[in-house]
Write a protein that holds these residues in place. Sequence first.
Motif, mmCIF file in Angstrom:
data_model
loop_
_atom_site.group_PDB
_atom_site.id
_atom_site.type_symbol
_atom_site.label_atom_id
_atom_site.label_comp_id
_atom_site.label_asym_id
_atom_site.label_seq_id
_atom_site.Cartn_x
_atom_site.Cartn_y
_atom_site.Cartn_z
ATOM 1 N N LEU A 302 11.180 -56.932 -0.652
ATOM 2 C CA LEU A 302 12.532 -56.670 -1.145
ATOM 3 C C LEU A 302 13.030 -57.872 -1.921
ATOM 4 N N CYS A 321 12.595 -52.860 -4.426
ATOM 5 C CA CYS A 321 11.618 -52.767 -3.339
ATOM 6 C C CYS A 321 10.280 -52.317 -3.919
ATOM 7 N N TYR A 332 11.097 -44.884 -1.197
ATOM 8 C CA TYR A 332 11.691 -46.132 -0.731
ATOM 9 C C TYR A 332 13.085 -45.847 -0.163
ATOM 10 N N ARG A 333 13.389 -46.473 0.954
ATOM 11 C CA ARG A 333 14.710 -46.380 1.559
ATOM 12 C C ARG A 333 15.288 -47.783 1.678
ATOM 13 N N PHE A 334 16.588 -47.914 1.399
ATOM 14 C CA PHE A 334 17.266 -49.208 1.412
ATOM 15 C C PHE A 334 18.255 -49.243 2.565
ATOM 16 N N TYR A 335 18.313 -50.399 3.267
ATOM 17 C CA TYR A 335 19.142 -50.533 4.457
ATOM 18 C C TYR A 335 20.003 -51.789 4.388
ATOM 19 N N THR A 340 21.496 -46.870 6.404
ATOM 20 C CA THR A 340 20.874 -46.414 5.162
ATOM 21 C C THR A 340 21.888 -46.451 4.021
ATOM 22 N N ASN A 343 18.081 -43.905 -1.073
ATOM 23 C CA ASN A 343 16.637 -43.890 -1.243
ATOM 24 C C ASN A 343 16.300 -43.571 -2.691
ATOM 25 N N TYR A 366 19.594 -57.366 4.418
ATOM 26 C CA TYR A 366 19.144 -56.163 3.730
ATOM 27 C C TYR A 366 17.636 -56.019 3.944
ATOM 28 N N CYS A 368 14.156 -52.902 3.181
ATOM 29 C CA CYS A 368 13.751 -51.637 2.575
ATOM 30 C C CYS A 368 12.522 -51.117 3.290
ATOM 31 N N ARG A 378 8.031 -51.438 6.709
ATOM 32 C CA ARG A 378 9.360 -51.978 6.447
ATOM 33 C C ARG A 378 9.246 -53.434 6.050
#
Length: 509
Positions: A302, A321, A332-335, A340, A343, A366, A368, A378
């Motif tokens: 990330l 990411c 891809y998912r972003f946190y 969340t 994505n 942060y 991803c 992850r």
Amino acid sequence: MLLWLLLVIFALVSEQRDSRTLLAPSSVYEGDSITLTCYGENLKIKTVTYYKDTKKLNLSKGVLRFSIPRAVLSDSGNYYCTVTEKRLWWWTKTSKTVKIKVQELFQHPVLTASSFQPTEGVPVTLTCETRLSPQRSNIQLQFCFFRDSHALGSGWSSSPELQIPAIWSEDAGYYWCEAETVTNKVRKQSFQSQIHVQRVPISNVSLETRAPGGQVIEGGELVLLCSVAEGTGNITFSWHREVTGTSLGKKTQRSLSAELEIPVVKESDAGEYYCRADNGHNPIQSEVMNIPVKIPVSCPILTLRAPKAQAVVGDVVELHCESLRGSPPILYRFYHKNITLGNSSAPSGGGTSFNLFLTAELSGNYSCEADNGLEVQRSEAVPLSISGSGGYRRDLVTARALGGLFGVLGFIGAAFLFYCWSHKISGESSATNAPRGASSPNLQEFTHSSPLPAMEELQPVYVNVDSVGVDVVYSQVWSNEQPGDSANTGRTFLENKDFQVIYSSVKKS
């Protein structure tokens, strides 16, 4: 005297031939023992001789019995015996002939087979056929089968049949069987019979893959299954890469299929494969099969990309990411603090970005996540600190509140002025249209009815209308001038009633 001597000699010779008896069994079968006994006067015996069909069998001194332990068919014949004994002199006496016939205990066996030209892989039954004599039907027999002098199965058995579950080309050869009595050991052998085994050529070779989950995954297991629709005998299977043509492995077994196992699949194992099968005829090759290798995603990286070195509230930060390895598509998912944010998908692989407008609450860690259906990975957490968040937010709220307030006040003021201006025009129109006979004091009274202060009469008046929230400012400008003498009041006022002007200008930000 001579005649008397001849009579005595003839009598002695007759006595010699008739004084001995040979005893033998009346019924003899194969395997029976035969005992011959030469009976006569108990005189001093020098020799006893036994004959079969005029052939001397044995010569023993002082033995009156002759035995055959196990009779065979060839022991049949005419038997007699001779005895040499001493009286006044040595005399030789001969017994009468006894005919002995050895009977067959069971017939010679005959080997039969369910097929003497079987196809490879089919079962074959061998049978040793014979029949006991009705007078000896209680005799027990046992059987044994042979191929090229080697006993088959477990050896001797009470069953006259031998089951071969599947016969192969190497089983071709000469077969025969033997039958034997359990007692007395009378054994007979059949004639030899040749068995020809026919081989079926190979046809329809195919290659298949077996992998957990139906997909060939890097690091997993791969099984290449080579099979044929037809083909007999020992089949040699081999597996090959299409590009190099080199053999990956080879197996020879009596089966219609064989497996080659690749325990740990690598990315370089992806490509085209084929297999071959051969059972002594022309080898047959399968169609070429392409085997893709799916790669699980690696741990993503990330990256936060801000417009300035120090992120502040109101900035737009790009979250990028990317997994360096992994079969597409990748989701891809972003946190933010495990919450969340959104994505994004990368259909062809590689990385993807997510834009974030910063507020004060978005400070923190942060991360991803990358997911391509094979594995989920992850990234490590990346911290983001946002500065100047409190004062900027308060100033922004205050500015927006004041702007709204001024807008409302401006609109109300503009409405009021418009009302006054409309009322004023209405009054001027009434004065202009007065009757000619009206006296001048009325006109002066209107003029001085609402006098303005000297400062207001000398300076123009500006009013801005709706100056908040738009890029154009509208202004009303007018001026009031006090007339020099009362005689010219009505004229001057009427002439200057249109001095009101509306201006507009564009604000520059």
